[in-house]
Design a protein around this motif. Structure first.
Motif, mmCIF file in Angstrom:
data_model
loop_
_atom_site.group_PDB
_atom_site.id
_atom_site.type_symbol
_atom_site.label_atom_id
_atom_site.label_comp_id
_atom_site.label_asym_id
_atom_site.label_seq_id
_atom_site.Cartn_x
_atom_site.Cartn_y
_atom_site.Cartn_z
ATOM 1 N N GLY A 12 0.791 -1.220 0.000
ATOM 2 C CA GLY A 12 0.000 0.000 0.000
ATOM 3 C C GLY A 12 0.824 1.271 0.000
ATOM 4 N N VAL A 13 2.132 1.144 0.198
ATOM 5 C CA VAL A 13 3.012 2.319 0.145
ATOM 6 C C VAL A 13 3.951 2.187 -1.051
ATOM 7 C CG1 VAL A 13 4.762 3.687 1.337
ATOM 8 C CG2 VAL A 13 2.863 2.691 2.641
ATOM 9 N N LEU A 14 4.713 1.122 -1.077
ATOM 10 C CA LEU A 14 5.683 0.931 -2.153
ATOM 11 C C LEU A 14 5.108 0.158 -3.335
ATOM 12 C CD1 LEU A 14 8.910 0.099 -0.114
ATOM 13 C CD2 LEU A 14 8.036 2.319 -0.863
ATOM 14 N N ASN A 15 4.032 -0.574 -3.094
ATOM 15 C CA ASN A 15 3.475 -1.377 -4.186
ATOM 16 C C ASN A 15 2.004 -1.064 -4.430
ATOM 17 O OD1 ASN A 15 1.933 -2.814 -2.305
ATOM 18 N ND2 ASN A 15 3.406 -4.463 -2.132
ATOM 19 N N GLU A 16 1.450 -1.680 -5.446
ATOM 20 C CA GLU A 16 0.070 -1.445 -5.886
ATOM 21 C C GLU A 16 -0.931 -2.308 -5.113
ATOM 22 O OE1 GLU A 16 -1.017 0.826 -7.904
ATOM 23 O OE2 GLU A 16 0.888 1.544 -8.690
ATOM 24 N N TYR A 17 -0.746 -2.448 -3.848
ATOM 25 C CA TYR A 17 -1.637 -3.234 -2.983
ATOM 26 C C TYR A 17 -3.043 -2.649 -3.008
ATOM 27 C CZ TYR A 17 -3.310 -5.513 1.291
ATOM 28 O OH TYR A 17 -4.013 -6.253 2.199
ATOM 29 N N ASN A 18 -4.051 -3.532 -3.069
ATOM 30 C CA ASN A 18 -5.445 -3.076 -3.113
ATOM 31 C C ASN A 18 -6.305 -3.720 -2.032
ATOM 32 O OD1 ASN A 18 -5.845 -5.676 -3.958
ATOM 33 N ND2 ASN A 18 -6.526 -5.146 -6.015
ATOM 34 N N GLY A 19 -5.658 -4.333 -1.040
ATOM 35 C CA GLY A 19 -6.399 -4.960 0.049
ATOM 36 C C GLY A 19 -6.583 -6.454 -0.119
ATOM 37 N N SER A 20 -6.260 -6.984 -1.264
ATOM 38 C CA SER A 20 -6.379 -8.408 -1.527
ATOM 39 C C SER A 20 -5.021 -9.069 -1.256
ATOM 40 C CB SER A 20 -6.815 -8.630 -2.979
ATOM 41 O OG SER A 20 -6.912 -10.007 -3.246
ATOM 42 N N PHE A 21 -4.847 -9.580 -0.053
ATOM 43 C CA PHE A 21 -3.558 -10.129 0.366
ATOM 44 C C PHE A 21 -3.365 -11.558 -0.118
ATOM 45 C CE2 PHE A 21 -0.731 -12.360 3.286
ATOM 46 C CZ PHE A 21 0.356 -11.511 3.293
ATOM 47 N N ASP A 22 -2.218 -11.800 -0.735
ATOM 48 C CA ASP A 22 -1.801 -13.140 -1.133
ATOM 49 C C ASP A 22 -0.351 -13.269 -0.696
ATOM 50 O OD1 ASP A 22 -0.803 -15.441 -2.417
ATOM 51 O OD2 ASP A 22 -2.022 -15.111 -4.204
ATOM 52 N N GLU A 23 -0.079 -14.183 0.231
ATOM 53 C CA GLU A 23 1.277 -14.280 0.779
ATOM 54 C C GLU A 23 2.320 -14.681 -0.257
ATOM 55 O OE1 GLU A 23 1.627 -18.682 2.744
ATOM 56 O OE2 GLU A 23 0.535 -17.176 3.901
ATOM 57 N N LYS A 24 1.870 -15.273 -1.364
ATOM 58 C CA LYS A 24 2.816 -15.724 -2.392
ATOM 59 C C LYS A 24 3.098 -14.674 -3.472
ATOM 60 C CE LYS A 24 1.508 -20.480 -1.723
ATOM 61 N NZ LYS A 24 0.273 -21.209 -1.814
ATOM 62 N N ILE A 25 2.253 -13.660 -3.548
ATOM 63 C CA ILE A 25 2.400 -12.653 -4.600
ATOM 64 C C ILE A 25 2.457 -11.266 -3.981
ATOM 65 C CG2 ILE A 25 1.341 -11.600 -6.634
ATOM 66 C CD1 ILE A 25 -0.096 -14.319 -7.080
ATOM 67 N N ILE A 26 3.543 -10.545 -4.260
ATOM 68 C CA ILE A 26 3.647 -9.157 -3.826
ATOM 69 C C ILE A 26 3.366 -8.303 -5.061
ATOM 70 C CG2 ILE A 26 5.126 -7.379 -2.832
ATOM 71 C CD1 ILE A 26 6.688 -9.582 -1.408
ATOM 72 N N PRO A 27 2.389 -7.411 -4.964
ATOM 73 C CA PRO A 27 2.027 -6.594 -6.132
ATOM 74 C C PRO A 27 3.205 -5.790 -6.679
ATOM 75 C CG PRO A 27 0.372 -6.393 -4.409
ATOM 76 C CD PRO A 27 1.534 -7.129 -3.812
ATOM 77 N N LYS A 28 3.045 -5.330 -7.925
ATOM 78 C CA LYS A 28 4.109 -4.585 -8.588
ATOM 79 C C LYS A 28 4.377 -3.259 -7.883
ATOM 80 C CE LYS A 28 1.305 -2.124 -11.970
ATOM 81 N NZ LYS A 28 1.158 -1.756 -13.352
ATOM 82 N N PRO A 107 -8.338 3.192 4.300
ATOM 83 C CA PRO A 107 -7.068 3.376 3.604
ATOM 84 C C PRO A 107 -7.312 4.082 2.274
ATOM 85 C CG PRO A 107 -7.684 1.058 3.657
ATOM 86 C CD PRO A 107 -8.702 1.800 4.447
ATOM 87 N N TYR A 108 -6.341 4.855 1.815
ATOM 88 C CA TYR A 108 -6.505 5.644 0.593
ATOM 89 C C TYR A 108 -6.874 4.783 -0.614
ATOM 90 C CZ TYR A 108 -2.202 4.064 -1.596
ATOM 91 O OH TYR A 108 -1.247 3.290 -2.192
ATOM 92 N N TRP A 109 -6.398 3.537 -0.651
ATOM 93 C CA TRP A 109 -6.580 2.693 -1.825
ATOM 94 C C TRP A 109 -7.950 2.018 -1.882
ATOM 95 C CZ3 TRP A 109 -7.326 -1.853 0.553
ATOM 96 C CH2 TRP A 109 -6.611 -2.095 1.726
ATOM 97 N N ASN A 110 -8.733 2.135 -0.824
ATOM 98 C CA ASN A 110 -10.070 1.540 -0.847
ATOM 99 C C ASN A 110 -10.982 2.263 0.123
ATOM 100 O OD1 ASN A 110 -12.383 -0.006 -0.870
ATOM 101 N ND2 ASN A 110 -11.285 -1.919 -0.989
ATOM 102 N N LYS A 111 -11.652 3.260 -0.350
ATOM 103 C CA LYS A 111 -12.564 4.047 0.489
ATOM 104 C C LYS A 111 -13.865 3.298 0.773
ATOM 105 C CE LYS A 111 -9.854 7.501 0.823
ATOM 106 N NZ LYS A 111 -9.178 7.806 2.053
ATOM 107 N N ASN A 112 -14.034 2.085 0.211
ATOM 108 C CA ASN A 112 -15.266 1.331 0.408
ATOM 109 C C ASN A 112 -15.164 0.275 1.501
ATOM 110 O OD1 ASN A 112 -16.559 2.715 -1.690
ATOM 111 N ND2 ASN A 112 -15.592 1.381 -3.188
ATOM 112 N N ILE A 113 -14.014 0.203 2.191
ATOM 113 C CA ILE A 113 -13.866 -0.773 3.264
ATOM 114 C C ILE A 113 -14.720 -0.365 4.445
ATOM 115 C CG2 ILE A 113 -12.234 -1.642 5.002
ATOM 116 C CD1 ILE A 113 -10.144 -1.804 2.916
ATOM 117 N N LEU A 114 -15.367 -1.338 5.075
ATOM 118 C CA LEU A 114 -16.225 -1.058 6.240
ATOM 119 C C LEU A 114 -15.399 -0.641 7.436
ATOM 120 C CD1 LEU A 114 -18.663 -4.067 5.911
ATOM 121 C CD2 LEU A 114 -19.041 -1.719 5.185
#
Length: 114
Positions: A12-28, A107-114
């Motif tokens: 969410g800071v250095l990468n294109e994280y969108n809230g969908s966590f996958d321990e095997k894949i770190i977003p670009k 979080p800035y990347w998802n204003k729709n989180i409850l």
């Protein structure tokens, strides 16, 4: 010259994280991150702070040619001048205002989180 320590979160800071966590894949890496870290590292010692596997996070830094900016990768909140994170609230000394910020936080990347 003494440089202050800054801990920087990965997702969410250095990468294109969108809230969908996958321990095997770190977003670009986010666009502009190289320039940001280069400028910031002139004035501070940078530490990557992540809850991810430290080896995976280190490999991600190397893959994105960002390891040169960091002194270390850690999952421990070491004493630092400041922390850069997408999921944080800066305490202003007022507990009531802080509670309100917590209750309404998004979080800035998802204003729709409850």
């Amino acid at each position: 010259m003494y440089k202050r320590k800054i801990l920087i979160d990965l997702d969410g800071v250095l990468n294109e994280y969108n809230g969908s966590f996958d321990e095997k894949i770190i977003p670009k890496a986010k666009m502009g991150v190289n320039d940001f870290l280069e400028k910031l590292s002139l004035h501070a010692d940078l530490y990557l702070f992540t809850s991810r596997n430290l080896i995976s996070a280190t490999k991600w830094l190397i893959k994105n040619d960002l390891e040169k900016y960091f002194k270390d990768v850690t999952n421990i909140k070491i004493p630092s001048y400041l922390y850069i994170d997408d999921r944080c609230i800066s305490f202003n000394g007022n507990f009531d205002e802080t509670l309100s910020l917590v209750e309404n936080f998004k979080p800035y990347w998802n204003k729709n989180i409850l």
